[in-house]
Design a protein around this motif. Structure first.
Motif, PDB file in Angstrom:
ATOM      1  N   ALA A 150      16.168  37.762 108.971  1.00  0.00           N
ATOM      2  CA  ALA A 150      15.494  37.398 107.738  1.00  0.00           C
ATOM      3  C   ALA A 150      14.027  37.076 107.983  1.00  0.00           C
ATOM      4  O   ALA A 150      13.698  36.214 108.787  1.00  0.00           O
ATOM      5  CB  ALA A 150      16.189  36.201 107.097  1.00  0.00           C
TER       6      ALA A 150
ATOM      7  N   ARG B 205      28.560  37.014 107.061  1.00  0.00           N
ATOM      8  CA  ARG B 205      27.302  36.280 106.983  1.00  0.00           C
ATOM      9  C   ARG B 205      27.482  34.867 107.527  1.00  0.00           C
ATOM     10  O   ARG B 205      28.552  34.282 107.439  1.00  0.00           O
ATOM     11  CB  ARG B 205      26.802  36.224 105.533  1.00  0.00           C
ATOM     12  CG  ARG B 205      26.527  37.596 104.955  1.00  0.00           C
ATOM     13  CD  ARG B 205      25.911  37.515 103.575  1.00  0.00           C
ATOM     14  NE  ARG B 205      25.723  38.845 103.004  1.00  0.00           N
ATOM     15  CZ  ARG B 205      25.102  39.091 101.855  1.00  0.00           C
ATOM     16  NH1 ARG B 205      24.600  38.076 101.151  1.00  0.00           N
ATOM     17  NH2 ARG B 205      24.967  40.321 101.410  1.00  0.00           N
TER      18      ARG B 205
ATOM     19  N   ASP C 238      19.491  41.903 101.548  1.00  0.00           N
ATOM     20  CA  ASP C 238      20.530  41.695 102.563  1.00  0.00           C
ATOM     21  C   ASP C 238      21.716  42.615 102.294  1.00  0.00           C
ATOM     22  O   ASP C 238      22.404  42.488 101.285  1.00  0.00           O
ATOM     23  CB  ASP C 238      20.978  40.233 102.548  1.00  0.00           C
ATOM     24  CG  ASP C 238      21.832  39.866 103.747  1.00  0.00           C
ATOM     25  OD1 ASP C 238      22.287  40.779 104.474  1.00  0.00           O
ATOM     26  OD2 ASP C 238      22.034  38.660 103.977  1.00  0.00           O
TER      27      ASP C 238
ATOM     28  N   HIS D  38      20.051  35.032 107.604  1.00  0.00           N
ATOM     29  CA  HIS D  38      20.321  35.046 106.165  1.00  0.00           C
ATOM     30  C   HIS D  38      19.510  33.982 105.450  1.00  0.00           C
ATOM     31  O   HIS D  38      19.091  32.983 106.030  1.00  0.00           O
ATOM     32  CB  HIS D  38      21.819  34.810 105.894  1.00  0.00           C
ATOM     33  CG  HIS D  38      22.693  35.848 106.517  1.00  0.00           C
ATOM     34  ND1 HIS D  38      23.386  35.609 107.690  1.00  0.00           N
ATOM     35  CD2 HIS D  38      22.978  37.103 106.164  1.00  0.00           C
ATOM     36  CE1 HIS D  38      24.059  36.705 108.009  1.00  0.00           C
ATOM     37  NE2 HIS D  38      23.841  37.615 107.096  1.00  0.00           N
TER      38      HIS D  38
END
Length: 343
Positions: free
Chosen positions: A16, A263, A256, A335
């Motif tokens: 991320a 996740r 995503d 994430h």
């Protein structure tokens, strides 16, 4: 130690990116992760900020070379038959550190592949005693399953990812700042009034469309109709507030592509008193609160930054962080989740 059979698969993943609370930028990287026994192998390596060598932003020839190495169709890049499994998300230099492992065919003459002797490596030779991952592997993969998963990467016609965002809104100054921030972290961004007349091939390069809060419903429906008519699925983002780090986090979430069940961060809720989140593997979690005052000034509060174990967690929020209309961003290395503080 003998290698036990494990299942092998691949899944889309990302590192991320974002605009951090201290003003620094973190680069966005899309990559293909290794799924071993149903879980991302990366998550078994504690809280490691890294990407596999199967990253979508490297040239196709290099991507293909990495796949062929994993298939043992090309020479190992490191001594003692070692291959890079995960490396630095900012560069490809070994000096930054990389997770490596020996990859070889099974010694019994079968078609199976074995990954063993995982280690953290910063020089040409790995020190297994000092830097070995002694609790990881060895893994033995059935040859047909292993070849099929990696071989699919060599025949796919679709692009690995679409890292462009179409920004639609009336406040051009905000959109320009947002586009600049996205480009800085490696995400392409264009500003437009709508999507009318855009060719289907161009539409397919977008992974998300972000709308400003004042965009009329008619324009939103028109944009959706254009993408639907071209059979291009994209994520749609409704901007929560004209706060650049917050909007970047929303777009990161929209881009995503990793399966929900794989996740690290699966839930985030917040009220003015506390934030509640679910974590699926041990990882560092950062919570940041953003709010705007009556003079449209942005206030940023770094709420929390610790390593959490899997499970449900409740983190108290200071009243000054959630005064008025506030938003909370939860971030791990892989994430991002965003939520307003409900009242």
């Amino acid at each position: 130690m003998s290698a036990e059979y494990a299942t092998f698969g691949l899944a889309p993943a990302m590192r991320a990116g974002g605009v951090l609370a201290n003003g620094d930028y973190q680069v966005h990287r899309d990559f293909v992760d290794f799924i071993v026994n149903g879980r991302p192998l990366l998550f078994q390596l504690s809280d490691l900020d890294a990407v596999s060598p199967l990253a979508s932003d490297i040239p196709p020839a290099i991507f293909t070379a990495h796949v062929r190495r994993l298939l043992l169709e090309a020479q190992a890049p490191l001594e003692e038959g070692r291959y890079v499994i995960y490396g630095c998300p900012e560069c490809e230099g070994l000096e930054c550190g990389a997770v490596t492992a020996v990859i070889e065919k099974s010694a019994d003459g079968s078609d199976d592949f074995v990954w063993r002797d995982f280690a953290w490596q910063t020089t040409e030779r790995a020190d297994l005693e000092l830097n070995g991952y002694h609790g990881i592997g060895p893994f033995r993969f059935h040859g047909d399953e292993y070849r099929a998963a990696l071989g699919q990467l060599l025949v796919e016609d679709e692009p690995q990812t679409r890292r462009r965002v179409l920004l639609i809104g009336a406040r051009v100054a905000i959109l320009a700042k947002l586009a600049a921030a996205l480009r800085t972290i490696g995400i392409g961004a264009e500003i437009a009034a709508d999507a009318t007349g855009v060719a289907p091939d161009e539409l397919r390069t977008y992974g998300a469309v972000a709308f400003g809060p004042t965009v009329p419903d008619a324009t939103r429906q028109s944009v959706r109709a254009v993408f639907d008519g071209a059979d291009v699925p994209v994520a749609y983002v409704d901007g929560l507030a004209p706060i650049i780090p917050l909007l970047v986090a929303q777009i990161e979430y929209a881009l995503d592509r990793s399966p929900q069940e794989q996740r690290r961060l699966t839930r985030l809720d917040a009220d003015p008193r506390a934030a509640e989140l679910e974590v699926t593997s041990t990882c560092r979690v950062q919570l940041t609160a953003y709010r705007m005052d009556r003079l449209s000034r942005t206030h940023v509060h770094e709420v929390f930054d610790e390593v959490l174990e899997p499970g449900h967690h409740r983190v108290p929020l200071a009243p000054k962080a959630t005064k008025g209309s506030a938003f909370v961003v939860a971030r791990t290395s892989t994430h991002v989740l965003v939520t307003p503080t409900s009242r």
